[in-house]
Design a protein around this motif. Sequence first.
Motif, PDB file in Angstrom:
ATOM      1  N   ALA A 183     152.814  -6.384 -43.891  1.00 47.75           N
ATOM      2  CA  ALA A 183     152.773  -7.055 -45.190  1.00 47.75           C
ATOM      3  C   ALA A 183     153.876  -6.546 -46.104  1.00 47.75           C
ATOM      4  N   GLY A 184     154.276  -5.285 -45.925  1.00 48.44           N
ATOM      5  CA  GLY A 184     155.323  -4.697 -46.741  1.00 48.44           C
ATOM      6  C   GLY A 184     156.726  -4.930 -46.221  1.00 48.44           C
ATOM      7  N   GLY A 185     156.843  -5.708 -45.147  1.00 49.73           N
ATOM      8  CA  GLY A 185     158.157  -6.053 -44.626  1.00 49.73           C
ATOM      9  C   GLY A 185     158.793  -5.022 -43.717  1.00 49.73           C
ATOM     10  N   ARG A 186     158.046  -3.983 -43.340  1.00 52.39           N
ATOM     11  CA  ARG A 186     158.603  -2.957 -42.459  1.00 52.39           C
ATOM     12  C   ARG A 186     158.550  -3.358 -40.990  1.00 52.39           C
ATOM     13  N   LEU A 187     157.623  -4.253 -40.646  1.00 56.25           N
ATOM     14  CA  LEU A 187     157.490  -4.748 -39.283  1.00 56.25           C
ATOM     15  C   LEU A 187     157.421  -6.275 -39.330  1.00 56.25           C
ATOM     16  N   ASP A 188     157.954  -6.910 -38.276  1.00 51.59           N
ATOM     17  CA  ASP A 188     158.012  -8.370 -38.237  1.00 51.59           C
ATOM     18  C   ASP A 188     157.484  -8.855 -36.893  1.00 51.59           C
ATOM     19  N   PHE A 189     156.347  -9.551 -36.926  1.00 49.61           N
ATOM     20  CA  PHE A 189     155.731 -10.055 -35.699  1.00 49.61           C
ATOM     21  C   PHE A 189     155.958 -11.556 -35.519  1.00 49.61           C
ATOM     22  N   SER A 190     156.859 -12.132 -36.293  1.00 47.96           N
ATOM     23  CA  SER A 190     157.066 -13.581 -36.242  1.00 47.96           C
ATOM     24  C   SER A 190     157.610 -14.027 -34.887  1.00 47.96           C
ATOM     25  N   ARG A 191     158.297 -13.143 -34.176  1.00 48.53           N
ATOM     26  CA  ARG A 191     158.842 -13.498 -32.859  1.00 48.53           C
ATOM     27  C   ARG A 191     157.887 -13.175 -31.715  1.00 48.53           C
ATOM     28  N   SER A 192     156.714 -12.658 -32.053  1.00 50.94           N
ATOM     29  CA  SER A 192     155.795 -12.183 -31.023  1.00 50.94           C
ATOM     30  C   SER A 192     154.947 -13.276 -30.400  1.00 50.94           C
ATOM     31  N   ILE A 193     154.752 -14.379 -31.107  1.00 54.09           N
ATOM     32  CA  ILE A 193     153.840 -15.423 -30.644  1.00 54.09           C
ATOM     33  C   ILE A 193     154.621 -16.485 -29.866  1.00 54.09           C
ATOM     34  N   THR A 194     154.392 -16.535 -28.560  1.00 51.67           N
ATOM     35  CA  THR A 194     155.094 -17.495 -27.709  1.00 51.67           C
ATOM     36  C   THR A 194     154.508 -18.889 -27.833  1.00 51.67           C
ATOM     37  N   ASP A 195     153.176 -18.975 -27.914  1.00 57.29           N
ATOM     38  CA  ASP A 195     152.546 -20.288 -27.968  1.00 57.29           C
ATOM     39  C   ASP A 195     151.120 -20.137 -28.486  1.00 57.29           C
ATOM     40  N   VAL A 196     150.588 -21.224 -29.043  1.00 59.71           N
ATOM     41  CA  VAL A 196     149.202 -21.288 -29.499  1.00 59.71           C
ATOM     42  C   VAL A 196     148.517 -22.416 -28.745  1.00 59.71           C
ATOM     43  N   LEU A 197     147.394 -22.092 -28.090  1.00 55.39           N
ATOM     44  CA  LEU A 197     146.671 -23.077 -27.283  1.00 55.39           C
ATOM     45  C   LEU A 197     145.236 -23.192 -27.771  1.00 55.39           C
ATOM     46  N   PRO A 198     144.600 -24.358 -27.557  1.00 52.45           N
ATOM     47  CA  PRO A 198     143.185 -24.490 -27.913  1.00 52.45           C
ATOM     48  C   PRO A 198     142.315 -23.640 -26.991  1.00 52.45           C
ATOM     49  N   LEU A 199     141.133 -23.285 -27.459  1.00 49.73           N
ATOM     50  CA  LEU A 199     140.221 -22.446 -26.684  1.00 49.73           C
ATOM     51  C   LEU A 199     139.956 -23.019 -25.300  1.00 49.73           C
ATOM     52  N   GLU A 200     139.875 -24.351 -25.210  1.00 49.46           N
ATOM     53  CA  GLU A 200     139.598 -24.987 -23.915  1.00 49.46           C
ATOM     54  C   GLU A 200     140.686 -24.702 -22.882  1.00 49.46           C
ATOM     55  N   LYS A 201     141.861 -24.272 -23.328  1.00 47.05           N
ATOM     56  CA  LYS A 201     142.977 -23.967 -22.431  1.00 47.05           C
ATOM     57  C   LYS A 201     143.054 -22.471 -22.110  1.00 47.05           C
ATOM     58  N   ALA A 202     141.945 -21.748 -22.263  1.00 50.06           N
ATOM     59  CA  ALA A 202     141.951 -20.305 -21.999  1.00 50.06           C
ATOM     60  C   ALA A 202     142.396 -20.004 -20.568  1.00 50.06           C
ATOM     61  N   GLY A 203     141.924 -20.783 -19.619  1.00 53.54           N
ATOM     62  CA  GLY A 203     142.329 -20.576 -18.227  1.00 53.54           C
ATOM     63  C   GLY A 203     143.811 -20.786 -18.018  1.00 53.54           C
ATOM     64  N   VAL A 204     144.379 -21.765 -18.719  1.00 57.32           N
ATOM     65  CA  VAL A 204     145.819 -22.026 -18.642  1.00 57.32           C
ATOM     66  C   VAL A 204     146.593 -20.841 -19.222  1.00 57.32           C
ATOM     67  N   ALA A 205     146.108 -20.309 -20.338  1.00 54.52           N
ATOM     68  CA  ALA A 205     146.777 -19.161 -20.964  1.00 54.52           C
ATOM     69  C   ALA A 205     146.772 -17.959 -20.029  1.00 54.52           C
ATOM     70  N   VAL A 206     145.646 -17.734 -19.370  1.00 55.92           N
ATOM     71  CA  VAL A 206     145.548 -16.613 -18.427  1.00 55.92           C
ATOM     72  C   VAL A 206     146.535 -16.792 -17.284  1.00 55.92           C
ATOM     73  N   GLU A 207     146.609 -18.008 -16.749  1.00 59.56           N
ATOM     74  CA  GLU A 207     147.529 -18.275 -15.641  1.00 59.56           C
ATOM     75  C   GLU A 207     148.986 -18.107 -16.072  1.00 59.56           C
ATOM     76  N   ARG A 208     149.314 -18.560 -17.270  1.00 57.74           N
ATOM     77  CA  ARG A 208     150.696 -18.422 -17.756  1.00 57.74           C
ATOM     78  C   ARG A 208     151.080 -16.956 -17.917  1.00 57.74           C
ATOM     79  N   LEU A 209     150.134 -16.157 -18.383  1.00 56.56           N
ATOM     80  CA  LEU A 209     150.424 -14.730 -18.550  1.00 56.56           C
ATOM     81  C   LEU A 209     150.537 -14.043 -17.193  1.00 56.56           C
ATOM     82  N   GLN A 210     149.680 -14.444 -16.281  1.00 57.63           N
ATOM     83  CA  GLN A 210     149.673 -13.832 -14.951  1.00 57.63           C
ATOM     84  C   GLN A 210     150.936 -14.160 -14.171  1.00 57.63           C
TER      85      GLN A 210
END
Length: 337
Positions: free
Chosen positions: A297-324
């Motif tokens: 919040a104080g600008g010392r760290l930036d996580f804006s590049r950390s999120i590759t994608d956002v998926l709906p809960l129903e796609k949990a299996g897809v997210a697991v496979e993509r990470l694996q």
Amino acid sequence: MDLMRAARLHIPSHTLTIEEVPKPAPGPGQVLIAVAAAGVCMSDVHLIDGTLGRPPHLQGDTVTIGHEIAGTIVELGPDVIQFQEGQRVVLQAGDVKNGQLHTRGVDFDGGWAEYALAAVESVFPLPDSLPFEQAAIVPDAVSTPWDAIVRTAAIKPGEAVGVWGVGGLGAHAVQLLRAVGAFPIIAVDPTPGARRRALDLGADLALDSADPAFREQVLAVTKGRALNAAFDFAGVSAVHEQALTVLAPEGRLILVGLSGRPLVVHDSTMFSYLKHEIRGHFGTELDAVPKLVDLAAGGRLDFSRSITDVLPLEKAGVAVERLQTKEGDPLRLILKP
């Protein structure tokens, strides 16, 4: 009875399904969170595939998975006065129960769901300036490498450090090592995309672990001194072996990645002569998450590049496979109920 959707893991069969389950109600000392974002971690993958074994404190055979959670308080337990409904919060990755740490989404139901319960001790206010998606990964993806760096390894400014495995934990370790003044920071990963990411996040050098000139390059960039500390975020036996060959006298190897496999020191005489240390690390202390939220919040760290994608809960299996399979070289994937 009110119901909610949840990603439920049946431990014996390694089966993950989206089910309708009873919506929980907060008891004394608890709050109910409407989940806005939940991170997908490699430890979730390893829990699903059985690598981590049976959760030590789980009652029964099925659990709602997910330990990286941010959202909004929608209901307070009968005695809760330190929070209010509508408050934005992020959750610690575990709760202390009967004096022992129980991991959320492993030992008890977690956040791959519409709602999640949490003890007030593990709930921290979240400023409006930090998006839910970025806040959700602070517990574990950021806080675990942070504690590994500042507590377990006790890194000092100017120390030479190697980071093996530039995935969800290792990539944040590069950022955090830069923040605490480590130099040089050498990232090690067999994947070209991960090495490029490491350089973008602040590594001074990114090497392929299979490079025949690996040791020579490490010695060159450290001016012959080798590494004061090496972090294994991959959980791979070959990493331990390689890291020990480039540790300076009294250097320490920090094991963060979990593998469940034997740890072998091939040359115990040299290990003793150089006074090397191997330190295990797991999880994070309670003060890490609010401290990291403040730094972001104080600008010392930036996580804006950390999120590759956002998926709906129903796609949990897809997210697991993509990470694996590392499809698209994901850093962190987020589930949104």
